[in-house]
Design an enzyme around this catalytic site. Sequence first.
Site, PDB file in Angstrom:
ATOM      1  N   SER A  99       0.814  -1.217   0.000  1.00 26.20           N
ATOM      2  CA  SER A  99       0.000   0.000   0.000  1.00 26.20           C
ATOM      3  C   SER A  99       0.850   1.271   0.000  1.00 26.20           C
ATOM      4  O   SER A  99       1.585   1.525  -0.940  1.00 26.20           O
ATOM      5  CB  SER A  99      -0.954  -0.043   1.198  1.00 26.20           C
ATOM      6  OG  SER A  99      -1.895   0.984   1.166  1.00 26.20           O
ATOM      7  N   ASP A 239      -2.550   6.040  -3.442  1.00 26.43           N
ATOM      8  CA  ASP A 239      -1.417   5.407  -2.776  1.00 26.43           C
ATOM      9  C   ASP A 239      -0.887   4.284  -3.662  1.00 26.43           C
ATOM     10  O   ASP A 239      -1.325   4.126  -4.802  1.00 26.43           O
ATOM     11  CB  ASP A 239      -1.815   4.905  -1.380  1.00 26.43           C
ATOM     12  CG  ASP A 239      -2.880   3.813  -1.427  1.00 26.43           C
ATOM     13  OD1 ASP A 239      -3.608   3.746  -2.432  1.00 26.43           O
ATOM     14  OD2 ASP A 239      -2.977   3.029  -0.467  1.00 26.43           O
ATOM     15  N   ASP A 241      -1.150   1.028  -4.011  1.00 25.97           N
ATOM     16  CA  ASP A 241      -2.012   0.043  -4.662  1.00 25.97           C
ATOM     17  C   ASP A 241      -3.356   0.636  -5.070  1.00 25.97           C
ATOM     18  O   ASP A 241      -4.263  -0.091  -5.481  1.00 25.97           O
ATOM     19  CB  ASP A 241      -2.221  -1.180  -3.760  1.00 25.97           C
ATOM     20  CG  ASP A 241      -2.954  -0.842  -2.465  1.00 25.97           C
ATOM     21  OD1 ASP A 241      -2.941   0.326  -2.042  1.00 25.97           O
ATOM     22  OD2 ASP A 241      -3.546  -1.762  -1.863  1.00 25.97           O
ATOM     23  N   ASP A 243      -5.928   1.882  -3.537  1.00 29.13           N
ATOM     24  CA  ASP A 243      -7.211   1.640  -2.863  1.00 29.13           C
ATOM     25  C   ASP A 243      -7.635   2.843  -2.032  1.00 29.13           C
ATOM     26  O   ASP A 243      -8.674   2.818  -1.383  1.00 29.13           O
ATOM     27  CB  ASP A 243      -7.188   0.349  -2.030  1.00 29.13           C
ATOM     28  CG  ASP A 243      -6.216   0.388  -0.865  1.00 29.13           C
ATOM     29  OD1 ASP A 243      -5.422   1.339  -0.764  1.00 29.13           O
ATOM     30  OD2 ASP A 243      -6.256  -0.549  -0.035  1.00 29.13           O
TER      31      ASP A 243
END
Length: 447
Positions: A99, A239, A241, A243
Site C-alpha cells: 500500500s 497510494d 495500490d 485503494d
Amino acid sequence: MGKYFGTDGFRGEANVNLTVEHAYKVGRFLGWYYGQAHKAQIVIGKDTRRSSYMFEYSLVAGLTASGADVYLLHVTTTPSVSYVVRTEGFDCGIMISASHNPFYDNGIKVINGNGQKLEASVEAKIEEYIDGKIPELPFAKREDIGRTVDFSAGRNRYIGYLISIPTRAFKNKRVGLDCSNGSASAIAKSVFDALGAKTYVINNEPDGTNINMNCGSTHIEVLKQFVKDNQLDVGFAYDGDADRCIAVDDKGEEINGDLILYVCGKYMKEQGKLNNNTIVTTIMSNLGLYKACDREGISYEKTAVGDKYVCENMMQNGHSIGGEQSGHIIFSKHATTGDGILTSLKIMEVIIEKKLPLSTLASEVKIYPQVLKNVRVYDKKEARENPEVVKVIKKVEEALGEDGRILVRESGTEPVVRVMVEASTDEICNQYVDEVIAVMRAQNLVQ
C-alpha cells in the site's frame, strides 16, 4: 490480529520478515484449501515494487504445486483484483502490495470469493501452516499440477467497468492525477482520458523503487502545488495500490477522506441513494464531519480503525458509503473494498452534477484541529486502564464538552498508546494531550 496477518494482510520488509518462503507457503496452503472440492482458480495482481515479481513467482510456485490454476493480472490495483474475483468466479484473489509503505516493504493481501478481505479464521490456518502446526500438504501430480494464465484481459475489463460508472462526460475539466509511481500508473490516466477530461499526470513512471517516494496520497503537498501551478479544476492522489484517494480542490487545498465522505454522502442523500441515511466512519473521523452530518440530518456509525471494519459494518447493515480519513472510501453499490480511482470518479460526478467547485462543496465542513501523539508504554492495557489516567481522561472530556473530544486507544501492532484530542485550536489540543501523557509518566507507565 494474527502473528503474521494484520488488518491489511501479511506485511513486512521484503526478505526480512516477509520472505519468499512465506509467500510459497501461503500459495501452497491456498492452492490446497480452495482445491479440495475442485481445481482451484486464483487470480494475482501486484504493484510496482521491485520485490513484487519475486513474491508473485513464489506464490505461483506454491499455488501450482498444490494444483491451483493461477491467473496473472500483472501490475494492477487492489480494487481491480477484488472486482475480478467477484465478477469472474475465482475462488480467491491475491494482491502483492504494501500500500502506502516504502518500496522495500511488501505485503500479501488475500481476497475471498466475495471480493472482500479474507476471513480471519482462514488467515489463522495459513499461519498454522507457516509455523509447521499443520502436517505437510500433498503435492499435486501429473495432470493435477496447476498452470499460469496471462489474464491482463481481466484488468482491461475492470478499466471498462470504471469508465461505465459516470453518467456524464468530464469534458473541459482539467484534472490532475498523482499516481504515486504505483498501481494507478497502469490504469488512472486511461480512465480519465476515456471520459473526456483534460488529464495532467505526475508520478506515473515507476522504476521499482520510487513507489510512494515523495508522491501520492501520503505526500499530498506535491499535488497541491501541481494543481495551483497548472490552475486545474481538481486533483486526485492515490497510494501505492490505489485503494485510497485524497483529493485537492480548485484552490489547492487538501480534501481528505472525511470531507470526501461528506461531499459524496450529502449528494447521495439528495439523490435518494444514501441507504439507511447513514455513512460509516471510524473512530478517528473528525468531529467537524459529525457536526456537519448532524446539521444535514445524516446519521453515522463509528467502527474501529481500518477499512476492513468499515466494510464489515457496511455489508452487515446495507449501508452505501463508508470510509476513513486516509482516503479508503467504499461505495458498496460498485465495490467491496476501498477504490481510489472509483472515489475520484464519484467526486467528479458531484462536481459536474452540482455545477460547483470542490472547494465550495467541502467548505460546509469545519474541520477541527486534531493532535495525535504516540506514547511508548510498558503495558498498553495497564496504561489505558490506570485509575489516574482514566480520571484525567474524564476530566478532559468534561472540559471539552461538545466543542471537542479525546480518544485514547491502544495500537494494534506496537507497545504504544495513542492520545488524540480534537478542539477549536491547536493550543487546546496540545494542552490536553500533554496533560494525559504527563499523568502516564507520573504513574511510571511510559518507557
